[in-house]
Every structure is written in structure tokens, then in C-alpha cells.
Design a protein around this motif. Sequence first.
Motif, mmCIF file in Angstrom:
data_model
loop_
_atom_site.group_PDB
_atom_site.id
_atom_site.type_symbol
_atom_site.label_atom_id
_atom_site.label_comp_id
_atom_site.label_asym_id
_atom_site.label_seq_id
_atom_site.Cartn_x
_atom_site.Cartn_y
_atom_site.Cartn_z
ATOM 1 N N LYS A 140 0.821 -1.212 0.000
ATOM 2 C CA LYS A 140 0.000 0.000 0.000
ATOM 3 C C LYS A 140 0.858 1.267 0.000
ATOM 4 O O LYS A 140 0.390 2.326 -0.409
ATOM 5 C CB LYS A 140 -0.961 -0.013 1.183
ATOM 6 N N GLY A 141 2.101 1.131 0.428
ATOM 7 C CA GLY A 141 2.996 2.288 0.487
ATOM 8 C C GLY A 141 3.291 2.905 -0.876
ATOM 9 O O GLY A 141 3.711 4.063 -0.948
ATOM 10 N N VAL A 142 3.069 2.158 -1.979
ATOM 11 C CA VAL A 142 3.398 2.723 -3.294
ATOM 12 C C VAL A 142 2.148 3.234 -4.021
ATOM 13 O O VAL A 142 2.226 3.658 -5.175
ATOM 14 C CB VAL A 142 4.147 1.705 -4.202
ATOM 15 N N LEU A 143 1.009 3.234 -3.343
ATOM 16 C CA LEU A 143 -0.243 3.642 -3.996
ATOM 17 C C LEU A 143 -0.151 5.065 -4.565
ATOM 18 O O LEU A 143 -0.427 5.295 -5.755
ATOM 19 C CB LEU A 143 -1.413 3.546 -3.005
ATOM 20 N N ILE A 144 0.262 6.005 -3.744
ATOM 21 C CA ILE A 144 0.275 7.397 -4.183
ATOM 22 C C ILE A 144 1.281 7.586 -5.318
ATOM 23 O O ILE A 144 0.995 8.220 -6.338
ATOM 24 C CB ILE A 144 0.609 8.337 -2.996
ATOM 25 N N GLU A 145 2.457 6.980 -5.122
ATOM 26 C CA GLU A 145 3.502 7.028 -6.140
ATOM 27 C C GLU A 145 2.954 6.559 -7.499
ATOM 28 O O GLU A 145 3.165 7.198 -8.526
ATOM 29 C CB GLU A 145 4.582 6.057 -5.663
ATOM 30 N N ASP A 146 2.230 5.455 -7.486
ATOM 31 C CA ASP A 146 1.661 4.921 -8.731
ATOM 32 C C ASP A 146 0.614 5.867 -9.315
ATOM 33 O O ASP A 146 0.586 6.103 -10.526
ATOM 34 C CB ASP A 146 1.015 3.553 -8.479
ATOM 35 N N LEU A 147 -0.241 6.398 -8.462
ATOM 36 C CA LEU A 147 -1.337 7.238 -8.963
ATOM 37 C C LEU A 147 -0.808 8.573 -9.497
ATOM 38 O O LEU A 147 -1.402 9.175 -10.389
ATOM 39 C CB LEU A 147 -2.380 7.468 -7.869
ATOM 40 N N LEU A 148 0.327 9.018 -8.957
ATOM 41 C CA LEU A 148 0.917 10.277 -9.446
ATOM 42 C C LEU A 148 1.323 10.161 -10.913
ATOM 43 O O LEU A 148 1.488 11.160 -11.605
ATOM 44 C CB LEU A 148 2.123 10.672 -8.580
ATOM 45 N N LYS A 149 1.465 8.913 -11.392
ATOM 46 C CA LYS A 149 1.867 8.712 -12.793
ATOM 47 C C LYS A 149 0.691 8.759 -13.752
ATOM 48 O O LYS A 149 0.879 8.603 -14.968
ATOM 49 C CB LYS A 149 2.560 7.344 -12.935
ATOM 50 N N LEU A 150 -0.516 8.941 -13.252
ATOM 51 C CA LEU A 150 -1.675 8.997 -14.156
ATOM 52 C C LEU A 150 -1.478 10.118 -15.170
ATOM 53 O O LEU A 150 -0.997 11.193 -14.817
ATOM 54 C CB LEU A 150 -2.961 9.260 -13.364
ATOM 55 N N PRO A 151 -1.859 9.880 -16.436
ATOM 56 C CA PRO A 151 -1.693 10.925 -17.448
ATOM 57 C C PRO A 151 -2.465 12.183 -17.073
ATOM 58 O O PRO A 151 -3.494 12.110 -16.395
ATOM 59 C CB PRO A 151 -2.280 10.294 -18.717
ATOM 60 N N GLU A 152 -1.939 13.298 -17.512
ATOM 61 C CA GLU A 152 -2.543 14.618 -17.294
ATOM 62 C C GLU A 152 -4.047 14.605 -17.623
ATOM 63 O O GLU A 152 -4.449 14.107 -18.672
ATOM 64 C CB GLU A 152 -1.795 15.605 -18.215
ATOM 65 N N GLY A 153 -4.859 15.115 -16.698
ATOM 66 C CA GLY A 153 -6.287 15.265 -16.972
ATOM 67 C C GLY A 153 -7.089 13.973 -16.910
ATOM 68 O O GLY A 153 -8.238 13.938 -17.349
ATOM 69 N N SER A 154 -6.491 12.895 -16.369
ATOM 70 C CA SER A 154 -7.208 11.610 -16.304
ATOM 71 C C SER A 154 -8.475 11.720 -15.479
ATOM 72 O O SER A 154 -8.561 12.522 -14.561
ATOM 73 C CB SER A 154 -6.341 10.543 -15.623
ATOM 74 N N ARG A 155 -9.432 10.844 -15.819
ATOM 75 C CA ARG A 155 -10.613 10.722 -14.967
ATOM 76 C C ARG A 155 -10.254 9.864 -13.758
ATOM 77 O O ARG A 155 -9.681 8.779 -13.899
ATOM 78 C CB ARG A 155 -11.737 10.023 -15.712
ATOM 79 N N LEU A 156 -10.610 10.362 -12.576
ATOM 80 C CA LEU A 156 -10.389 9.597 -11.355
ATOM 81 C C LEU A 156 -11.741 9.365 -10.696
ATOM 82 O O LEU A 156 -12.402 10.297 -10.238
ATOM 83 C CB LEU A 156 -9.455 10.359 -10.406
ATOM 84 N N TYR A 157 -12.158 8.097 -10.683
ATOM 85 C CA TYR A 157 -13.440 7.749 -10.079
ATOM 86 C C TYR A 157 -13.251 7.439 -8.594
ATOM 87 O O TYR A 157 -12.482 6.536 -8.236
ATOM 88 C CB TYR A 157 -14.039 6.518 -10.761
ATOM 89 N N LEU A 158 -13.951 8.185 -7.748
ATOM 90 C CA LEU A 158 -13.965 7.914 -6.306
ATOM 91 C C LEU A 158 -15.415 7.677 -5.907
ATOM 92 O O LEU A 158 -16.324 8.199 -6.543
ATOM 93 C CB LEU A 158 -13.411 9.114 -5.533
ATOM 94 N N LEU A 159 -15.615 6.918 -4.824
ATOM 95 C CA LEU A 159 -17.000 6.675 -4.389
ATOM 96 C C LEU A 159 -17.738 8.003 -4.293
ATOM 97 O O LEU A 159 -18.811 8.173 -4.839
ATOM 98 C CB LEU A 159 -17.017 5.993 -3.016
ATOM 99 N N ASP A 160 -17.148 8.932 -3.555
ATOM 100 C CA ASP A 160 -17.776 10.228 -3.371
ATOM 101 C C ASP A 160 -16.693 11.305 -3.462
ATOM 102 O O ASP A 160 -15.985 11.559 -2.495
ATOM 103 C CB ASP A 160 -18.463 10.271 -1.999
ATOM 104 N N PRO A 161 -16.534 11.934 -4.630
ATOM 105 C CA PRO A 161 -15.437 12.894 -4.832
ATOM 106 C C PRO A 161 -15.479 14.066 -3.852
ATOM 107 O O PRO A 161 -14.450 14.691 -3.605
ATOM 108 C CB PRO A 161 -15.674 13.409 -6.260
#
Length: 432
Positions: A140-161
Motif C-alpha cells: 500500500k505504500g506505493v499507492l500514491i507514487e503509482d497514482l501520481l503517474k496517471l496521465p494529465e487530466g485523467s478521470r479519477l473515479y472515487l465513491l464520493d469525490p
Amino acid sequence: VKPRALAPSLLLLGLISLATGGPLTDRDPNEEHRARRLALAVGMVEGTLVLTGAPAGDYRDRIPEPNLFYLTGLTDADTTLVLTVSKPPADESGRSKPPTLLERLYLPPASPRRERWEGPFLHPGPAAAKATGIDDTRPKGVLIEDLLKLPEGSRLYLLDPRNPPRALAPLLRHRPDLDLLPARSLLAPLRSVKSEGEVARIRKACELTAEGLRACYAQCRPGMFEYELQALLEFHCRRGGAPRQAFASIVASGLNGTVLHYQANRRRIEDGDLVLMDVGAEHLGYAADVTRTFPANGRFTDEQARIYDVVLAAQKAAIDRVKPGVTLRTIHLAADAVIEEAGLSSGRMHATSHHVGLEAHDPSRGGPLAKGMVITVEPGLYFPEQGLGIRIEDTVVVTEEGCDVLSAGVPKTRAEIEALMAVGNAARAPGK
Ligand code: GLY
Ligand code: MN
Ligand code: MN
């Protein structure tokens, strides 16, 4: 998804459960969870979904995140599912290619020390991949690191933004370009139609609840405290394997029966009271939601009987309307017509139906009912001036032709209730 390897994976889960008694007991087959994730991916179009378990905290009972459970069968708070749907560019001939789904599970790192204290838990590696059917498992420690690599302007689906998980704060701070979208509305339509396995779980939750309510009919007498009936009801649910109730039990006597969300359950039940119990076991993640109202001393007064029979007739009229294609509004109006006809409209307080599933108030896609949906039918009438609250609630599953009452195991006509209570009273009579 092909039902490929269904039997081996069931066997595997069985073995894991036996070996650990741990985090993977009582799951549906991996194929079913995978099919749900694929269905969700279709609705996502393109983007990344991040779904985290409820935060781990103190030693109190933790309620698993229902959507995470729905998609993975995992109940661990410390788990995050990441799904990325991408549309590959069309090939040279202009033909579009099917979207791809990338699945990742972020888990707490292996820790022999923690396992010593808390027992086995899932951690990244081949065992977790095999057990869950999600090959890519990471700490779980690398979650943020991985998500930071999302392409510019990506859609991010959260249960409740509007209320993102705290763990994602660093990501959201650094990536204001991400387009936040609600995942809840994509999951609701999927969750609202239940598989046969899900219906079986709800049915069992209803059966445990019914057993408890029948015991309450038999044991209730004036002078008991509301919490004693709560304990009796919950004992029967727990004994049948329910890890908890699906919602806080309502045991409301006399005037308390007119308070819709009464949960204190501290009052002494008096002779002449009605007792309203709105209760439901949880079974393998799924809820029951059942209400019965009965006289504390085993006999309805004439006035109680008059109003009780109107609520029961309203419930019957509503249940008779349930079938595919009908809306909750139509069902509500059917109950309402009976109440209005009896001249008791002033006692109404709430709607007649809601969906039931992983949650007692389950999300739905709205619109007409379809086969496999599970709802409550629960008309009620409340007259505080008379200290009189009556609600009769069943959980029903929509079938091809109509519906099947999953909580039919708790009798609800006056004659049946009085007969069951008389048996209990006779068993307690002096000299017996
Ligand atoms: N137990 C909550 C409800 O009946 O909706
Ligand atoms: Mn209820
Ligand atoms: Mn309800």
C-alpha cells in the motif's frame, strides 16, 4: 467471463479458509467478482477507479466497505482496489480495439509480527494474487507514487469525490488536473440486481431474523426492558452465524414506537403497550430488514387491532403489486390507498419501500423494478397522542411474475401472533 476454473478456485478458497480462518472466508468465487469489475469497467468508459476499505481504527467492530466487498469479496480495511480502463488508439485501418482493464490490489506489507498479534492477513505476493484473482498485488505504500503517474487530466473515479479518502490527500494536492467523478452512481445499478447467490444470502439473513422475532413473540411480557428483547433477537442472529446486525436494532414500546429512528432500547415495557421491533441480521455481508409489531401482553386491544389490520391490509396490497416493471412509487400508492380508505392518512410518516442488499438501505438505479431486485414493503402508522406506532415490514425479492417474501418466516396476522404469544405465556404460567 467464462466459468473456467470455477471448481478449482472454490477448492482453493476452501483450503485457504481452512488453513487460516482468516481474511478470505465466505467469499463468492473470484469469477463472480471479476465479472462485476468488468461490468463496472464498461460504465467507466475510460479512467481510474480507486476504492479503499473503511479506515482501520480502534478495536470496535469495523463494517466492511460494501462496494469493495462487492467487487473483491475482501473485507479488510487496509485494502485498496485500483481499476484502470483504457481505450487503445484505433489501428491503421481505423478499427477500434476493445478497452482494456488493468486491476491492482494494494495491501499492507507482510509482517510476521502483526500476524502474531492479529492472525493471518493478505499481503502482496503470489498467494494474494491466487486467492483474489487479481494478479497485480502491491504494497500500500506505493499507492500514491503509482497514482501520481496517471496521465494529465485523467478521470479519477472515487465513491464520493466530495469526500475523498484521507489516504489520497497527497495525490489530490499534487494533481489538481485530475477529473474527479463519482463511482457510486456506476455501482448502484450493478448492485441493485442481485444474483441467485446474493438472494440466498439475504434469504438466510431473513431466516435468522425470523427465528429471533419468533423467540421474541414467545418471550415478551410486560415488565421486560426493550434491551432484553434486543438481546434475545440478536442472540438468535449471532448463534446462526451473523457477525453483526445489518443496522442498529429498534425495539420500541408504547410511545417509542412512534419515533422512527428510536434506538435507545432502554424503556421498561408496560402492560397494554405495543412493541415495534425493526431488526435485521447480516449474513455473509448481506442484510435483512424486517419489522413486526405485537402486543406486550399477548392480546391486541380493539383499537390496536383496528389500526393493525389496516397496516397489514396496506402491506398486502403493496406486496401484491410488486413485480418487474413496477416502480416503488406504485407500490407506495397501493399501500396508501388502503390507509386513505380507512381514514388514517394522518398517521403516515414515510415511504413504503427501499432496496436491500449489502446495506439495509441499498443503492438502486431508480426506475422500474426488475427480476432479482430486493426491496422492503413497510407501511406504518404512527399516532403519538395514543402512544401507538405500528409498522409491518418484509424483505421481498422480485421474481418473474411477482415477488417472494424472504421474511415470511415471521407470522404477522393478529391470530398467528396471539397464538404464538399464548404458547409462550402458557409455558411460563405458574405450576408449569
Ligand atoms: N430499518 C430501517 C428501515 O426500515 O428502513
Ligand atoms: Mn426496517
Ligand atoms: Mn426498511
